[in-house]
Design a protein around this motif. Structure first.
Motif, short mmCIF file in Angstrom:
data_model
loop_
_atom_site.label_atom_id
_atom_site.label_comp_id
_atom_site.label_asym_id
_atom_site.label_seq_id
_atom_site.Cartn_x
_atom_site.Cartn_y
_atom_site.Cartn_z
N SER A 1 0.83 -1.20 0.00
CA SER A 1 0.00 0.00 0.00
C SER A 1 0.87 1.26 0.00
O SER A 1 0.56 2.25 -0.66
CB SER A 1 -0.96 -0.04 1.19
OG SER A 1 -0.86 1.11 1.96
N ALA A 2 2.00 1.22 0.71
CA ALA A 2 2.90 2.37 0.74
C ALA A 2 3.49 2.62 -0.64
O ALA A 2 3.58 3.75 -1.11
CB ALA A 2 4.01 2.16 1.76
N LEU A 3 3.90 1.53 -1.32
CA LEU A 3 4.47 1.68 -2.66
C LEU A 3 3.45 2.26 -3.62
O LEU A 3 3.75 3.10 -4.44
CB LEU A 3 4.96 0.32 -3.18
CG LEU A 3 6.28 -0.16 -2.57
CD1 LEU A 3 6.66 -1.53 -3.13
CD2 LEU A 3 7.38 0.85 -2.87
N ARG A 4 2.21 1.80 -3.49
CA ARG A 4 1.15 2.29 -4.35
C ARG A 4 0.94 3.78 -4.13
O ARG A 4 0.82 4.56 -5.07
CB ARG A 4 -0.13 1.53 -4.05
CG ARG A 4 -1.10 1.52 -5.21
CD ARG A 4 -2.50 1.23 -4.77
NE ARG A 4 -3.37 2.22 -5.38
CZ ARG A 4 -3.90 2.07 -6.58
NH1 ARG A 4 -3.67 1.00 -7.27
NH2 ARG A 4 -4.68 3.01 -7.09
N ASP A 5 0.92 4.18 -2.85
CA ASP A 5 0.76 5.59 -2.53
C ASP A 5 1.86 6.42 -3.17
O ASP A 5 1.62 7.48 -3.72
CB ASP A 5 0.82 5.81 -1.00
CG ASP A 5 -0.52 5.53 -0.36
OD1 ASP A 5 -1.45 5.19 -1.11
OD2 ASP A 5 -0.61 5.64 0.87
N ARG A 6 3.09 5.89 -3.09
CA ARG A 6 4.21 6.62 -3.65
C ARG A 6 4.01 6.83 -5.14
O ARG A 6 4.27 7.89 -5.68
CB ARG A 6 5.50 5.86 -3.39
CG ARG A 6 6.66 6.76 -3.03
CD ARG A 6 7.87 5.93 -2.71
NE ARG A 6 8.32 5.23 -3.90
CZ ARG A 6 9.58 5.27 -4.34
NH1 ARG A 6 10.46 5.93 -3.68
NH2 ARG A 6 9.94 4.62 -5.40
N LYS A 7 3.52 5.78 -5.78
CA LYS A 7 3.32 5.85 -7.22
C LYS A 7 2.24 6.88 -7.56
O LYS A 7 2.41 7.70 -8.45
CB LYS A 7 2.92 4.47 -7.76
CG LYS A 7 3.26 4.30 -9.22
CD LYS A 7 2.92 2.89 -9.69
CE LYS A 7 2.24 2.96 -11.03
NZ LYS A 7 1.16 2.02 -11.16
N THR A 8 1.13 6.85 -6.82
CA THR A 8 0.06 7.79 -7.16
C THR A 8 0.46 9.22 -6.80
O THR A 8 0.03 10.16 -7.44
CB THR A 8 -1.25 7.44 -6.43
OG1 THR A 8 -0.96 7.23 -5.07
CG2 THR A 8 -1.90 6.20 -7.00
N ASN A 9 1.30 9.37 -5.75
CA ASN A 9 1.73 10.72 -5.41
C ASN A 9 2.62 11.33 -6.47
O ASN A 9 2.62 12.53 -6.68
CB ASN A 9 2.49 10.72 -4.07
CG ASN A 9 1.53 10.63 -2.90
OD1 ASN A 9 0.34 10.84 -3.08
ND2 ASN A 9 2.06 10.32 -1.74
N ARG A 10 3.40 10.45 -7.12
CA ARG A 10 4.32 10.97 -8.12
C ARG A 10 3.59 11.46 -9.35
O ARG A 10 3.97 12.41 -9.98
CB ARG A 10 5.32 9.89 -8.50
CG ARG A 10 6.67 10.10 -7.83
CD ARG A 10 7.64 9.11 -8.37
NE ARG A 10 6.97 7.85 -8.69
CZ ARG A 10 7.62 6.77 -9.07
NH1 ARG A 10 8.91 6.80 -9.17
NH2 ARG A 10 6.98 5.65 -9.33
N SER A 11 2.52 10.79 -9.72
CA SER A 11 1.84 11.13 -10.97
C SER A 11 1.01 12.39 -10.81
O SER A 11 0.71 12.82 -9.72
CB SER A 11 0.96 9.99 -11.44
OG SER A 11 -0.13 9.86 -10.56
#
Ligand SMILES: Nc1ncnc2c1ncn2[C@@H]1O[C@H](COP(=O)(O)OP(=O)(O)O)[C@@H](O)[C@H]1O
Ligand SMILES: [Mg+2]
Lengths: 257, 368
Positions: free
Chosen positions: A247-257
């Motif tokens: 879930s943390a990795l996913r958050d990081r990905k969505t935050n970057r975009s």
């Protein structure tokens, strides 16, 4: 001095995490009792987890219950989050209190009360009964997590979808739901873990064939110290950590975009 | 929407707003709004923040339900039509694009909902992209676009399904000034090519004048005046409209026995002969002439210069009349003008043409 807060944070994290990590080497010890540090190394405890039916069944049962709880808590908790958001100012705080109540009631009290009621209803050791009791713990987490997402919604996207020709349900699916994915993920994770980790209620109302893994751990530690417990602990740790990490990795990905 | 030349084939729809009222709880936000928006018109709702512009637009879109009045599109009552069947294109200030979809999928969205064939959709999306000059951007992420580009894509999505009308709520206010000026010209050009009835909301009077065929000024939930930009600027019906549309001097005048008005005993020559008891002379700062040549102005009166500010393309002069009324003059420093040499404290003459002398009713409230 900027590193000082970071230093304290790391210290606090270490203090919290290290005792938990001790179970990992313990689970790889060989012998009929728990040893730290282990003298002989092996995967005997993990094999026992799968070979011995009482452990395997309990693990599978826990996974099943947690999955059911998650699947039910997500829509209900999300609906509650929207309900709170659209409730009138006057009622919102009272309603929120009610939703969060199960989290502040002592678990032992909840377990005992459920035991009394379920005994009357004949719901003891019955899967829907256990799922229902876990829902009361899981729904508040979903409501909390999704509530954050609901507050941050860009509602104009919903209006845009409606004018593009989408009816209410379609516009919700296309314009609102994608915005809630990260908070639904977080809420689902909390719900799953809340059910999977729960031991106190299960102790009261789930025994025999319908024994959860946490209950099984508890009873096996009480009767005799079974080293399989350390393997279960490692497994639980891995499941929880990988879910959190995903879930943390996913958050990081969505935050970057 | 194919060739730019042939787009005018669609003559936009007629929108009639009749006596529409909206209230939220006990507060009346709109009262008795009536307006007829002719096919193909670029119609702008202009007003201060909180005057009810968005609420009127949302009533047309269907997100707000008026408690009275009707809204008709091409003669058909719109009030009871569900939002998704109204066939209205809308552009939002926040763009409201779907970030999980590519640029092309955003534009295709309304067409997919209408179950068009893939070939039809591809062609319409390509045409729409070309129309807003964003060819080749179809595969991009919306997150990779600048504000101006996002607004173009939002516009493409709003027109791709050939809506009956296009509505826009402050679509340019999130852009910086330079880009906003460019987009204004472009929006006007796109409108001329499309011929789509457009209702536009802004609080910027210059933007409204740049874009519109007609402007409705909203004042606290009521329409203060509806007119083409020039009419609105030159013949404001009230002090509110006058001060909202550009700068203006409102000078107290007295009615003369033989008809007409005078300013501190100077008779005002004017083409405007209203039957008003209490009136203001509305004199635009740039219409006042500084020390005109004899015969150049129809009315001439004295004023004392108090302050002088250089603003690039013009000078701003603050003057006092005989009765100590302030008057602002905007003068350009063309050859032979005394503007650059006159000093504060000196008395100068101000001139006004007949056609620039306009009277409005004097009321208690002055400024918006
Ligand atoms: N949903 C709502 N509930 C209550 N009041 C509202 C609502 N929407 C708008 N208003 C009020 O109506 C008035 C007009 O708002 P709006 O139409 O957004 O003005 P504008 O777009 O001209 O700035 C404002 O005073 C605003 O506070
Ligand atoms: Mg607004």
């Amino acid at each position: 001095m900027r590193w000082l807060p970071t230093f304290f944070l790391m210290g606090a994290v270490a203090f919290l995490i290290l005792p938990i990590l001790i179970v990992i080497p313990m689970s790889f010890s060989v012998g009929s009792y728990l040893a730290f540090p282990p003298t002989d190394w092996g995967t005997q405890n993990f094999q026992a987890l799968w070979v011995r039916p009482e452990w395997r069944d309990a693990l599978l049962y826990s996974l099943k219950v947690a999955a059911l709880v998650t699947a039910l808590a997500l829509p209900i908790g999300t609906a509650a989050a929207f309900g709170l958001e659209y409730a009138s100012e006057r009622w919102r705080s009272v309603l929120r209190m009610f939703v969060l109540l199960p989290l502040v009631v002592p678990l032992i009290l909840l377990g005992f009360a459920l035991y009394v009621v379920y005994a009357q209803l004949g719901w003891l050791n019955w899967t829907p009964g256990l799922v229902l009791s876990h829902l009361s713990l899981a729904i508040p987490y979903v409501t909390l997590a999704v509530g954050v997402g609901v507050q941050a919604l860009d509602r104009e996207r919903f209006l845009a979808a409606r004018l593009c020709g989408a009816d209410q349900a379609r516009a919700f699916r296309d314009a609102i739901l994608p915005q809630l994915y990260p908070s639904l993920m977080a809420g689902g994770l909390f719900a799953f873990v809340a059910s999977f980790d729960e031991a106190v209620i299960a102790l009261f109302i789930a025994s025999g064939e319908n024994s959860t893994i946490t209950r099984q751990m508890f009873t096996s530690l009480r009767d005799r110290i079974d080293p399989t417990v350390s393997a279960v602990s490692t497994l639980l740790l891995m499941i929880t950590l990988s879910l959190v990490l995903a879930s943390a990795l996913r958050d990081r990905k969505t935050n970057r975009s | 929407m194919t060739e730019p030349q042939s787009t005018k084939l669609r003559s936009g729809a007629l929108l009639e707003i009749e006596n529409v009222g909206v209230s939220f709880g006990h507060t009346k936000v709109l009262e008795g709004i009536t307006a007829t928006i002719k096919p193909g018109t670029f119609f702008t709702l202009l007003g201060a923040s909180g005057s009810g512009k968005s609420t009127l637009l949302m009533s047309i879109a269907g997100f707000v339900t008026p408690h009275k009045g009707t809204i008709k599109l091409n003669g058909k009552v719109l009030n009871t039509v569900p939002i998704h069947k109204r066939n209205i294109g809308m552009v939002f200030q926040s763009y409201a694009l779907f970030p999980n979809l590519s640029v092309a999928d955003n534009i295709a969205y309304p067409l997919r909902l209408r179950a068009k064939s893939k070939a039809e959709i591809d062609k319409a999306v390509a045409d729409a992209l070309a129309f807003v000059r964003m060819e080749g951007f179809g595969d991009r992420d919306t997150a990779a676009l600048s504000g101006g580009q996002r607004q173009r894509i939002a516009l493409a999505r709003a027109i791709v399904f050939e809506p009956d009308i296009l509505i826009m709520d402050e679509p340019l206010s999130a852009l910086d000034k330079k880009l906003r000026d460019d987009m204004q010209i472009e929006l006007r050009r796109l409108h001329d090519r499309l011929g789509l009835t457009t209702i536009y909301v802004t609080h910027d009077q210059r933007e409204a004048m740049t874009l519109s065929d007609e402007i409705a000024i909203l004042e606290k939930g009521r329409i203060a005046q509806i007119a083409p930009p020039q009419d609105l600027y030159n013949h404001p019906r009230s002090a509110y409209v006058a001060s909202f549309m550009g700068e203006s001097n409102l000078l107290r005048v007295t009615r003369r026995a033989g008809g007409g008005f005078s300013l501190n005993d100077t008779p005002i020559q004017s083409d405007h002969h209203p039957t008003l008891e209490d009136a203001w002379l509305c004199a635009r700062p740039e219409k006042l002439m500084v020390s005109p040549q004899p015969g150049q102005a129809d009315t001439v009166f004295d004023a004392r210069l108090v302050e002088k500010v250089f603003q690039g393309e013009s000078w701003l002069l603050e003057c006092l009349l005989d009765d100590d009324t302030r008057i602002t003059v905007r003068a350009s420093d063309h050859g032979g003008s005394i503007v650059s040499t006159v000093a504060p404290g000196e008395t100068l003459q101000l001139g006004l043409l007949r056609r620039d002398a306009y009277f409005i009713e004097r009321t208690e409230e002055v400024s918006p």
